[in-house]
Enzyme design. Structure first.
Site, PDB file in Angstrom:
ATOM      1  N   PRO A   1      -2.927   8.473  -9.070  1.00 50.45           N
ATOM      2  CA  PRO A   1      -3.633   7.670 -10.067  1.00 50.45           C
ATOM      3  C   PRO A   1      -5.136   7.893 -10.099  1.00 50.45           C
ATOM      4  O   PRO A   1      -5.778   8.000  -9.055  1.00 50.45           O
ATOM      5  CB  PRO A   1      -3.312   6.223  -9.667  1.00 50.45           C
ATOM      6  CG  PRO A   1      -2.816   6.303  -8.264  1.00 50.45           C
ATOM      7  CD  PRO A   1      -2.193   7.647  -8.109  1.00 50.45           C
ATOM      8  N   ASN A   2      -5.633   7.953 -11.312  1.00 54.33           N
ATOM      9  CA  ASN A   2      -7.068   8.051 -11.623  1.00 54.33           C
ATOM     10  C   ASN A   2      -7.682   9.417 -11.332  1.00 54.33           C
ATOM     11  O   ASN A   2      -8.842   9.654 -11.651  1.00 54.33           O
ATOM     12  CB  ASN A   2      -7.867   6.940 -10.900  1.00 54.33           C
ATOM     13  CG  ASN A   2      -7.407   5.563 -11.312  1.00 54.33           C
ATOM     14  OD1 ASN A   2      -7.356   5.278 -12.506  1.00 54.33           O
ATOM     15  ND2 ASN A   2      -7.031   4.724 -10.360  1.00 54.33           N
TER      16      ASN A   2
ATOM     17  N   ARG B   1     -15.394  10.227 -13.057  1.00 53.03           N
ATOM     18  CA  ARG B   1     -15.062   9.035 -12.280  1.00 53.03           C
ATOM     19  C   ARG B   1     -15.928   8.968 -11.018  1.00 53.03           C
ATOM     20  O   ARG B   1     -15.812   9.831 -10.144  1.00 53.03           O
ATOM     21  CB  ARG B   1     -13.588   9.126 -11.879  1.00 53.03           C
ATOM     22  CG  ARG B   1     -13.148   8.048 -10.941  1.00 53.03           C
ATOM     23  CD  ARG B   1     -11.794   8.366 -10.327  1.00 53.03           C
ATOM     24  NE  ARG B   1     -11.398   7.301  -9.428  1.00 53.03           N
ATOM     25  CZ  ARG B   1     -10.526   7.434  -8.456  1.00 53.03           C
ATOM     26  NH1 ARG B   1      -9.918   8.596  -8.242  1.00 53.03           N
ATOM     27  NH2 ARG B   1     -10.234   6.416  -7.680  1.00 53.03           N
TER      28      ARG B   1
ATOM     29  N   TYR C   1     -16.760  11.228  -5.860  1.00 53.30           N
ATOM     30  CA  TYR C   1     -15.731  12.253  -6.044  1.00 53.30           C
ATOM     31  C   TYR C   1     -16.254  13.565  -6.617  1.00 53.30           C
ATOM     32  O   TYR C   1     -15.487  14.517  -6.775  1.00 53.30           O
ATOM     33  CB  TYR C   1     -14.608  11.706  -6.935  1.00 53.30           C
ATOM     34  CG  TYR C   1     -13.948  10.463  -6.346  1.00 53.30           C
ATOM     35  CD1 TYR C   1     -13.279  10.533  -5.123  1.00 53.30           C
ATOM     36  CD2 TYR C   1     -14.012   9.232  -6.996  1.00 53.30           C
ATOM     37  CE1 TYR C   1     -12.689   9.409  -4.571  1.00 53.30           C
ATOM     38  CE2 TYR C   1     -13.427   8.105  -6.450  1.00 53.30           C
ATOM     39  CZ  TYR C   1     -12.770   8.189  -5.234  1.00 53.30           C
ATOM     40  OH  TYR C   1     -12.188   7.072  -4.675  1.00 53.30           O
TER      41      TYR C   1
ATOM     42  N   ASN D   1      -2.474  14.405  -3.066  1.00 54.21           N
ATOM     43  CA  ASN D   1      -3.506  13.378  -3.057  1.00 54.21           C
ATOM     44  C   ASN D   1      -2.937  12.223  -3.856  1.00 54.21           C
ATOM     45  O   ASN D   1      -2.938  12.261  -5.091  1.00 54.21           O
ATOM     46  CB  ASN D   1      -4.811  13.880  -3.679  1.00 54.21           C
ATOM     47  CG  ASN D   1      -5.903  12.812  -3.635  1.00 54.21           C
ATOM     48  OD1 ASN D   1      -5.651  11.675  -3.239  1.00 54.21           O
ATOM     49  ND2 ASN D   1      -7.101  13.184  -4.048  1.00 54.21           N
TER      50      ASN D   1
ATOM     51  N   ALA E   1      -5.053   5.963  -4.543  1.00 57.57           N
ATOM     52  CA  ALA E   1      -4.972   4.656  -3.876  1.00 57.57           C
ATOM     53  C   ALA E   1      -3.577   4.369  -3.335  1.00 57.57           C
ATOM     54  O   ALA E   1      -3.423   3.583  -2.394  1.00 57.57           O
ATOM     55  CB  ALA E   1      -5.412   3.560  -4.835  1.00 57.57           C
TER      56      ALA E   1
ATOM     57  N   HIS F   1      -2.808   4.478   0.410  1.00 56.09           N
ATOM     58  CA  HIS F   1      -3.088   3.365   1.317  1.00 56.09           C
ATOM     59  C   HIS F   1      -2.021   2.279   1.259  1.00 56.09           C
ATOM     60  O   HIS F   1      -2.018   1.371   2.088  1.00 56.09           O
ATOM     61  CB  HIS F   1      -4.444   2.739   0.967  1.00 56.09           C
ATOM     62  CG  HIS F   1      -5.523   3.754   0.760  1.00 56.09           C
ATOM     63  ND1 HIS F   1      -5.917   4.627   1.748  1.00 56.09           N
ATOM     64  CD2 HIS F   1      -6.269   4.076  -0.333  1.00 56.09           C
ATOM     65  CE1 HIS F   1      -6.873   5.416   1.272  1.00 56.09           C
ATOM     66  NE2 HIS F   1      -7.088   5.113   0.011  1.00 56.09           N
TER      67      HIS F   1
ATOM     68  N   GLU G   1      -1.698  16.238   3.231  1.00 52.47           N
ATOM     69  CA  GLU G   1      -2.367  15.158   2.493  1.00 52.47           C
ATOM     70  C   GLU G   1      -3.827  15.541   2.310  1.00 52.47           C
ATOM     71  O   GLU G   1      -4.474  16.012   3.247  1.00 52.47           O
ATOM     72  CB  GLU G   1      -2.248  13.865   3.310  1.00 52.47           C
ATOM     73  CG  GLU G   1      -2.967  12.694   2.661  1.00 52.47           C
ATOM     74  CD  GLU G   1      -2.784  11.390   3.453  1.00 52.47           C
ATOM     75  OE1 GLU G   1      -2.018  11.374   4.444  1.00 52.47           O
ATOM     76  OE2 GLU G   1      -3.428  10.401   3.077  1.00 52.47           O
TER      77      GLU G   1
ATOM     78  N   HIS H   1      -7.680  14.359   0.456  1.00 52.61           N
ATOM     79  CA  HIS H   1      -8.541  13.405  -0.252  1.00 52.61           C
ATOM     80  C   HIS H   1      -9.898  14.047  -0.464  1.00 52.61           C
ATOM     81  O   HIS H   1     -10.404  14.739   0.431  1.00 52.61           O
ATOM     82  CB  HIS H   1      -8.727  12.113   0.552  1.00 52.61           C
ATOM     83  CG  HIS H   1      -7.452  11.384   0.798  1.00 52.61           C
ATOM     84  ND1 HIS H   1      -6.878  10.570  -0.145  1.00 52.61           N
ATOM     85  CD2 HIS H   1      -6.620  11.392   1.864  1.00 52.61           C
ATOM     86  CE1 HIS H   1      -5.739  10.085   0.339  1.00 52.61           C
ATOM     87  NE2 HIS H   1      -5.557  10.577   1.556  1.00 52.61           N
ATOM     88  N   LEU H   2     -10.465  13.799  -1.614  1.00 59.15           N
ATOM     89  CA  LEU H   2     -11.807  14.320  -1.868  1.00 59.15           C
ATOM     90  C   LEU H   2     -12.833  13.673  -0.940  1.00 59.15           C
ATOM     91  O   LEU H   2     -13.697  14.347  -0.373  1.00 59.15           O
ATOM     92  CB  LEU H   2     -12.194  14.072  -3.329  1.00 59.15           C
ATOM     93  CG  LEU H   2     -11.311  14.818  -4.323  1.00 59.15           C
ATOM     94  CD1 LEU H   2     -10.640  13.866  -5.273  1.00 59.15           C
ATOM     95  CD2 LEU H   2     -12.096  15.854  -5.064  1.00 59.15           C
TER      96      LEU H   2
ATOM     97  N   ARG I   1     -14.991   5.037   4.595  1.00 65.47           N
ATOM     98  CA  ARG I   1     -15.111   4.147   3.433  1.00 65.47           C
ATOM     99  C   ARG I   1     -14.686   2.720   3.803  1.00 65.47           C
ATOM    100  O   ARG I   1     -14.656   2.362   4.964  1.00 65.47           O
ATOM    101  CB  ARG I   1     -14.309   4.741   2.265  1.00 65.47           C
ATOM    102  CG  ARG I   1     -14.871   6.117   1.841  1.00 65.47           C
ATOM    103  CD  ARG I   1     -14.222   6.644   0.593  1.00 65.47           C
ATOM    104  NE  ARG I   1     -14.499   5.767  -0.529  1.00 65.47           N
ATOM    105  CZ  ARG I   1     -13.881   5.859  -1.702  1.00 65.47           C
ATOM    106  NH1 ARG I   1     -12.963   6.805  -1.890  1.00 65.47           N
ATOM    107  NH2 ARG I   1     -14.179   5.035  -2.683  1.00 65.47           N
TER     108      ARG I   1
END
Ligand code: DQA
Length: 144
Positions: A9-10, A17, A22, A73, A76, A79, A97, A99-100, A106
């Site tokens: 998502p997103n 974004r 990102y 990726n 969200a 998580h 896996e 992630h940017l 975070r």
């Protein structure tokens, strides 16, 4: 060898974004880079994106029997989603896996991944180049 790259998502909004987190590279540019690296490595790379948890689960289930490795990726959902982890476990396809951002640097709720324990590897914090790095790493691991 075939590798499926799943973006959740997103991630279709990459480029505009939250660029301070990102970056400004779009998903289309990332997917172009993945195709280039795939050709260099001699592997077939298929890239897919969805904003929907069930659609991502369908992609994973559909990969069984035709895909050798998955770069994911899950955004969200990484998580929160036991369902995506269960799908990855069910098909038993090795996955990396990615992630940017460095999710461990975070907010607390991003510092846990439901997918990490089952992953062949986890790579985060390198921004857009993380996707091709993960592809290279996963292919090397599968060929080892
Ligand atoms: C992300 C990190 C997630 O916490 C976030 O929800 C995303 C992107 C990353 O690539 O850094 O959508 O997976």
């Amino acid at each position: 060898m075939k590798i499926l790259v799943i973006s959740g998502p997103n991630l279709n909004l990459l480029g505009t974004r939250e660029p301070h987190i990102y970056g400004t590279t779009t998903l289309a540019e990332i997917e172009r880079d993945l195709a280039v690296v795939g050709a260099e490595l001699g592997v077939q790379v298929e890239c897919r994106q969805s904003n929907h948890e069930g659609a991502i689960i369908d992609m994973i289930q559909g990969a069984k029997g035709s895909v050798d490795g998955i770069v994911i990726n899950a955004g969200a959902y990484s998580h929160t989603s036991l369902a995506i982890r269960d799908a990855l476990a069910a098909v038993a396809i090795p996955y990396a896996e990615v992630h940017l951002s460095n999710i461990f640097a975070r907010e607390p709720q991003r510092r846990h991944s439901t997918l990490a324990a089952g992953a062949r590897a986890l790579l985060c914090g390198f921004g857009a180049p993380g996707y091709t790095l993960a592809l290279r790493g996963l292919v090397a691991a599968l060929r080892a």
